[in-house]
Design an enzyme around this catalytic site. Structure first.
Site, PDB file in Angstrom:
ATOM      1  CB  THR A  16      31.767  53.750  -8.898  1.00 52.98           C
ATOM      2  OG1 THR A  16      31.215  53.592 -10.048  1.00 52.98           O
ATOM      3  CG2 THR A  16      31.342  54.472  -7.776  1.00 52.98           C
ATOM      4  CD  GLN A 280      17.851  32.548 -22.285  1.00 54.96           C
ATOM      5  OE1 GLN A 280      16.953  33.053 -21.674  1.00 54.96           O
ATOM      6  NE2 GLN A 280      17.624  32.336 -23.364  1.00 54.96           N
TER       7      GLN A 280
HETATM    8  N1  ASP Z   1      30.413  52.611 -14.484  1.00 52.91           N
HETATM    9  C1  ASP Z   1      31.146  52.190 -13.419  1.00 52.91           C
HETATM   10  C2  ASP Z   1      32.315  51.226 -14.005  1.00 52.91           C
HETATM   11  O1  ASP Z   1      32.167  49.927 -14.398  1.00 52.91           O
HETATM   12  C3  ASP Z   1      30.492  51.529 -12.542  1.00 52.91           C
HETATM   13  C4  ASP Z   1      31.609  51.010 -11.049  1.00 52.91           C
HETATM   14  O2  ASP Z   1      32.493  51.172 -11.048  1.00 52.91           O
HETATM   15  O3  ASP Z   1      30.622  50.360 -10.351  1.00 52.91           O
HETATM   16  O4  ASP Z   1      33.359  51.785 -14.499  1.00 52.91           O
END
Ligand code: ASP
Length: 346
Positions: A16, A280
């Protein structure tokens, strides 16, 4: 820039932090590293030598896998003597797995390897990415007055906390505070100052870095729940080539006492399948001698994963299996603290 100024290599894998919204679909898509740097002009204010390596194409971390961990290790090992520290920009979804894997692959690590990412893309107004990136760089370059690095470990830095990488779990899909190290104290807290918790930081290794690249992925994670069926356990334990199971049990390592259940595990252990018991619960450790239900597992040949995270238990197993150790050696290594990943009271 001084010739002896701090130096950091940024390895941009994707996630992200470096994504942008597709105007047509609204979905987040990766963009390239130059654009990422354009969004963080603050980096120029560091009096550091900052170089970068970009995965091409950058990946969503859901696509992360052992061959890409090996690629990261190769980049670090090829550049090990040229930089004071390394920052890996990574998607948050599987960051805890990568951090755990790297902690085993980078044997004798004596320099900081800091993973970070963000919940909001770096181009958005309220992004958490800028702060995470800038602080991760500062930590990667931080040294004691005698010139030795302050944090010679694989860590995750996220939202004001520096955590030992192989102790972390992603705990929140929305909050900026997305990672937690339940069973080990933070290595640093970041506010106005970066306050290192020196006592909990590993000492740098005095041997040369020994990079490792091999993994065997014939493993599975099996989460118990009341009502789990024998046929399902039987099928999982008979998957062709299965070599190890991370068994996520109840509480302090407890499981059903049903005869068929214990027999399934015992037979699997006798066939040479390694079964590691972890809880868990997010916090706390397995104590197989505490209750009859745990003791039965011990007698069936199940081994303790202590207070390991699931991410760490599964990557440690894949790592050990990949190196062709004998069954006994793997069992012994699972019972040992290789990289600060488990708490063993001797
Ligand atoms: N889907 C993204 C990833 O893990 C989520 C993130 O970067 O926070 O690449």
């Amino acid at each position: 820039m001084q010739p002896d100024c701090p130096s950091v290599l940024l390895i941009y894998t994707g996630g992200t932090i470096g994504m942008i919204e597709n105007p047509e679909t609204g979905a987040l898509e990766t963009f390239n590293f130059d654009q990422l740097l354009r969004h963080v002009p603050e980096l120029k204010r560091f009096n550091y030598r900052i170089a970068s390596y970009q995965f091409n194409p950058p990946i969503d971390s859901s696509d992360m896998e052992p061959s890409l961990w090996a690629k990261i290790v190769r980049i670090i090992s090829d550049n090990y003597n040229q930089f004071d520290g390394f920052v890996i920009l990574h998607g948050t979804d599987t960051m805890a797995y990568t951090a755990s894997a790297l902690s085993f692959m980078l044997e004798n690590l004596a320099k900081p390897v800091i993973l970070t990412g963000s919940q909001l893309p770096i181009g958005t107004l309220r992004t958490d990415g800028k702060e995470n990136l800038i602080t991760a760089i500062e930590i990667a370059a931080a040294k004691h007055p005698d010139g030795t690095p302050i944090v010679p470990e694989v860590c995750i830095f996220f939202e004001n906390e520096l955590m030992r990488g192989n102790r972390t779990t992603k705990i929140n899909a929305e909050n900026f505070n997305a990672f937690r190290s339940f069973n080990y104290p933070p290595l640093a807290k970041v506010g106005i100052h970066i306050r290192y918790n020196e006592h909990f930081i590993r000492k740098p290794a005095s041997y040369p870095l020994k990079p490792h690249y091999l993994f065997d992925t014939n493993v599975v994670m099996l989460t118990l729940f009341p009502g789990i069926q024998e046929s399902i356990i039987n099928s999982v334990l008979h998957v062709p080539n299965l070599k190890a199971v991370v068994l996520k049990t109840f509480g302090s390592g407890n499981a059903p006492q049903k005869k068929w259940f214990i027999k399934q595990l015992k037979d699997a252990a006798e066939r040479g399948i390694i079964i590691v018991n972890i809880t868990q619960c997010q916090s706390g450790a397995v104590e197989m001698k505490r209750y009859e239900t745990g003791l039965q597992l011990l007698q069936a040949g199940v081994i303790s994963g202590y207070d390991s995270t699931p991410e760490c238990a599964v990557t440690k197993l894949m790592f050990l299996l990949g190196h062709g150790f004998s069954l006994n050696e793997i069992r012994r290594n699972m019972d040992s603290d290789l990289s600060g990943e488990i708490t063993k009271e001797d």
